[in-house]
Design a protein around this motif. Structure first.
Motif, mmCIF file in Angstrom:
data_model
loop_
_atom_site.group_PDB
_atom_site.id
_atom_site.type_symbol
_atom_site.label_atom_id
_atom_site.label_comp_id
_atom_site.label_asym_id
_atom_site.label_seq_id
_atom_site.Cartn_x
_atom_site.Cartn_y
_atom_site.Cartn_z
ATOM 1 N N ALA A 187 19.150 -18.573 27.595
ATOM 2 C CA ALA A 187 19.405 -17.275 28.218
ATOM 3 C C ALA A 187 20.785 -17.252 28.867
ATOM 4 O O ALA A 187 21.495 -16.231 28.824
ATOM 5 N N LEU A 188 21.198 -18.392 29.451
ATOM 6 C CA LEU A 188 22.501 -18.455 30.115
ATOM 7 C C LEU A 188 23.645 -18.278 29.126
ATOM 8 O O LEU A 188 24.614 -17.567 29.400
ATOM 9 N N ILE A 189 23.541 -18.917 27.980
ATOM 10 C CA ILE A 189 24.603 -18.782 26.979
ATOM 11 C C ILE A 189 24.720 -17.334 26.513
ATOM 12 O O ILE A 189 25.826 -16.796 26.350
ATOM 13 N N LEU A 190 23.577 -16.675 26.300
ATOM 14 C CA LEU A 190 23.620 -15.268 25.899
ATOM 15 C C LEU A 190 24.244 -14.405 26.997
ATOM 16 O O LEU A 190 25.090 -13.547 26.723
ATOM 17 N N ASN A 191 23.847 -14.631 28.254
ATOM 18 C CA ASN A 191 24.397 -13.838 29.360
ATOM 19 C C ASN A 191 25.895 -14.063 29.514
ATOM 20 O O ASN A 191 26.671 -13.130 29.744
ATOM 21 N N ALA A 192 26.322 -15.319 29.376
ATOM 22 C CA ALA A 192 27.739 -15.645 29.551
ATOM 23 C C ALA A 192 28.593 -15.047 28.436
ATOM 24 O O ALA A 192 29.666 -14.482 28.695
ATOM 25 N N THR A 193 28.134 -15.173 27.208
ATOM 26 C CA THR A 193 28.928 -14.637 26.089
ATOM 27 C C THR A 193 28.958 -13.112 26.100
ATOM 28 O O THR A 193 29.977 -12.510 25.737
ATOM 29 N N LYS A 194 27.868 -12.488 26.556
ATOM 30 C CA LYS A 194 27.881 -11.023 26.689
ATOM 31 C C LYS A 194 28.909 -10.591 27.731
ATOM 32 O O LYS A 194 29.672 -9.635 27.514
ATOM 33 N N HIS A 195 28.942 -11.310 28.855
ATOM 34 C CA HIS A 195 29.917 -10.975 29.890
ATOM 35 C C HIS A 195 31.349 -11.129 29.370
ATOM 36 O O HIS A 195 32.188 -10.241 29.573
ATOM 37 N N LEU A 196 31.614 -12.224 28.693
ATOM 38 C CA LEU A 196 32.969 -12.475 28.192
ATOM 39 C C LEU A 196 33.378 -11.473 27.119
ATOM 40 O O LEU A 196 34.560 -11.148 26.991
ATOM 41 N N ALA A 197 32.406 -10.987 26.358
ATOM 42 C CA ALA A 197 32.696 -10.023 25.287
ATOM 43 C C ALA A 197 32.702 -8.588 25.783
ATOM 44 O O ALA A 197 32.997 -7.668 25.014
ATOM 45 N N MET A 235 23.137 -15.615 12.512
ATOM 46 C CA MET A 235 22.539 -14.807 11.443
ATOM 47 C C MET A 235 22.707 -13.318 11.729
ATOM 48 O O MET A 235 23.046 -12.538 10.842
ATOM 49 N N MET A 236 22.506 -12.941 12.990
ATOM 50 C CA MET A 236 22.635 -11.529 13.367
ATOM 51 C C MET A 236 24.081 -11.045 13.279
ATOM 52 O O MET A 236 24.333 -9.857 13.063
ATOM 53 N N SER A 237 25.039 -11.959 13.448
ATOM 54 C CA SER A 237 26.445 -11.557 13.509
ATOM 55 C C SER A 237 26.969 -11.001 12.193
ATOM 56 O O SER A 237 28.002 -10.338 12.176
ATOM 57 N N VAL A 238 26.257 -11.276 11.107
ATOM 58 C CA VAL A 238 26.692 -10.772 9.802
ATOM 59 C C VAL A 238 26.709 -9.250 9.786
ATOM 60 O O VAL A 238 27.601 -8.619 9.197
ATOM 61 N N LYS A 239 25.733 -8.638 10.480
ATOM 62 C CA LYS A 239 25.627 -7.181 10.457
ATOM 63 C C LYS A 239 25.756 -6.533 11.834
ATOM 64 O O LYS A 239 25.877 -5.318 11.934
ATOM 65 N N ASP A 240 25.696 -7.343 12.881
ATOM 66 C CA ASP A 240 25.714 -6.786 14.228
ATOM 67 C C ASP A 240 27.043 -7.135 14.915
ATOM 68 O O ASP A 240 27.346 -8.305 15.122
ATOM 69 N N GLU A 241 27.827 -6.135 15.289
ATOM 70 C CA GLU A 241 29.139 -6.346 15.882
ATOM 71 C C GLU A 241 29.054 -7.042 17.236
ATOM 72 O O GLU A 241 29.882 -7.906 17.559
ATOM 73 N N ASN A 242 28.045 -6.673 18.027
ATOM 74 C CA ASN A 242 27.910 -7.317 19.333
ATOM 75 C C ASN A 242 27.660 -8.822 19.202
ATOM 76 O O ASN A 242 28.210 -9.629 19.957
ATOM 77 N N CYS A 243 26.822 -9.198 18.248
ATOM 78 C CA CYS A 243 26.543 -10.623 18.036
ATOM 79 C C CYS A 243 27.794 -11.361 17.585
ATOM 80 O O CYS A 243 28.049 -12.495 18.009
#
Length: 487
Positions: free
Chosen positions: A382-392, A435-443
């Motif tokens: 969960a921390l990695i997801l929260n951190a990368t969302k913040h940075l992006a 896997m999600m990043s192929v079609k999802d810009e946020n990922c």
């Protein structure tokens, strides 16, 4: 991350000093390389800006007339001693390092197994290396070492050891970690070379402790914490003080062995070219700090990190209480508490609010991001997801990985792989995100932020799985954990 160390300056002046030392001796120079030669992550942590491969890069400049001899202690083989930064045993690291050295064009000679006293595990390891075509030598435990100079400097002391065959004028003696017996190998070789009519010298390339920093400087204290399991102690070099009237910092093993080195040099040359253990070293680190405050803060963080590592080992094995107590004393001397580490405070506050195991990361700009365990994710994932969302720049409310994608992974873990914990680990989250990043810009944007985690600090209120620890290591994250096992 803010840099406090000028690596380019270090490469320049350190290389110059090594070349001068090589020119000082005759037929052959044995140079003991202290610390990690290939990946000195401790130096990189306490001296932000230091490149972990700096020593290797310098050695590559001397590759035409240098060879490497690797040293490993039979005692470390016997107890399967681990490299904490890589999570592999010392015996495996010898082979890993050998391959890395050869890949960059360095010539690697044999392996010396030190402290040998008939250990079956060491004999088995020797057979394994010899099957790979590697020359292996035994150096034995010498009764009374390092104080009984008469015995050590005789055919029943160093003369009893296998003679290590070398072919180049510069012999670099290195090991996976401290306490392997590198210096004793060098001294033994000086004795053996003298018997064969070869004039050989000795020098030491040791990064820590930094001789021209104060005894209680945080960078030097961090080294003492890093070697607490060896019971190393930083000391004022009494020989240097007597010879020059100047204070220099060294550590107990070098100071204890100096009379032996002095006697050996006097036996070979009639005099010792070195007046102190500090003279033996070639260390320019103390001249290359560009921002001392940055290095001091990084060193304090490292002391606390070592304390948490020792607490974790104690919780898992119960075998290192002395190490924990020593680092605790070091922290008291440095006037440090775990609250100095901001991520520790933040993770525990998140745990208080959520009632769940929590984690926190300090990003490069000082921002603190937190996360806690949920039915779907562990605190690290969960921390990695929260951190990368913040940075992006992605809003925190956005779910990068939909629940319907996580649930099938959980079913596979529990139903088919018989796992007890259905929550996703960091590696599983990163695979799903990929896997999600192929079609999802946020990922895709979130994944691109992973490199920005290098050098960041994380604390977890529970001990993490080996999988999660490895992921953080690979990302270059400094991790600490409370010594609390997952329920």
């Amino acid at each position: 991350m803010k840099h406090g160390f000028d690596n380019d300056k270090y490469l320049k002046i350190q290389s110059e000093q090594i070349k001068k030392r090589i020119a000082q001796f005759g037929d052959k120079l044995y140079m003991e390389f202290g610390g990690k030669l290939f990946d000195d992550n401790h130096a990189a942590r306490v001296l932000p800006g230091f490149h972990p491969d700096s020593k290797l890069r310098m050695l590559m400049q001397l590759s035409d007339y240098a060879e490497i001899v690797q040293v490993i202690s039979a005692l470390d083989i016997e107890k399967n001693k681990m490299r904490g930064d890589l999570g592999i045993t010392y015996d495996e690291d010898v082979l890993r390092l050998r391959s890395e050295f050869e890949n960059v064009g360095l010539y690697v000679g044999g392996v010396v197994i030190t402290h040998f006293n008939g250990q079956s595990s060491a004999a088995t390891y020797r057979s394994r290396l010899e099957r790979l075509g590697i020359k292996v030598y035994y150096h034995y435990t010498i009764e009374g070492y390092p104080n009984d100079v008469a015995l050590i400097d005789s055919d029943e002391g160093f003369g009893k050891n296998d003679y290590v065959e070398t072919s180049r004028p510069l012999v670099v003696v290195t090991a996976p970690g401290p306490g392997s017996g590198k210096m004793a190998v060098c001294l033994s070789q000086l004795y053996q070379e003298h018997k064969r009519g070869i004039k050989a010298g000795y020098a030491k390339f040791e990064t820590f402790p930094v001789w021209n920093l104060p005894l209680k400087h945080p960078v030097n204290i961090a080294y003492e914490a890093a070697t607490a399991d060896l019971n190393d102690v930083n000391m004022i070099d009494p020989f240097h003080l007597e010879a020059y009237g100047k204070i220099a910092v060294n550590y107990n093993r070098d100071i204890e062995i100096f009379p032996v080195l002095n006697a050996i040099f006097e036996g070979i040359y009639g005099e010792n070219p070195y007046k102190s253990p500090t003279d033996m070293g070639v260390n320019m680190v103390g001249f290359c700090m560009s921002d001392e405050d940055v290095c001091c803060n990084a060193a304090r963080d490292e002391i606390i990190r070592r304390y948490y590592n020792a607490l974790g080992t104690l919780a898992e094995s119960g075998t290192n209480e002395d190490e924990v107590n020593k680092i605790k004393l070091i922290m008291q001397q440095a006037k440090l508490t775990t609250a100095y580490r901001r991520t520790t405070v933040a993770a525990r506050e998140r745990k208080e609010l959520s009632g769940q195991a929590s984690s926190a990361i300090e990003l490069q700009d000082g921002t603190i991001i937190t996360a806690n365990t949920s039915p779907l994710l562990g605190p690290s994932a969960a921390l990695i997801l929260n951190a990368t969302k913040h940075l992006a720049g992605i809003d925190h409310s956005v779910k990068l990985i939909p629940e319907e994608m996580i649930e099938p992974i959980q079913r596979t873990k529990v139903s088919f792989l018989h796992g007890k914990n259905p929550r996703l680990h960091t590696d599983e989250v990163l695979v799903a995100l990929s896997m999600m990043s192929v079609k999802d810009e946020n990922c895709r944007l979130a994944l691109e932020q992973l490199s920005k985690l290098d050098g960041c600090q994380v604390h977890s209120t529970v001990m993490l799985s080996e999988v999660d620890r490895k992921i953080f290591r690979k990302l270059g994250v400094g991790l600490t954990c409370d010594p609390v096992k997952k329920s």
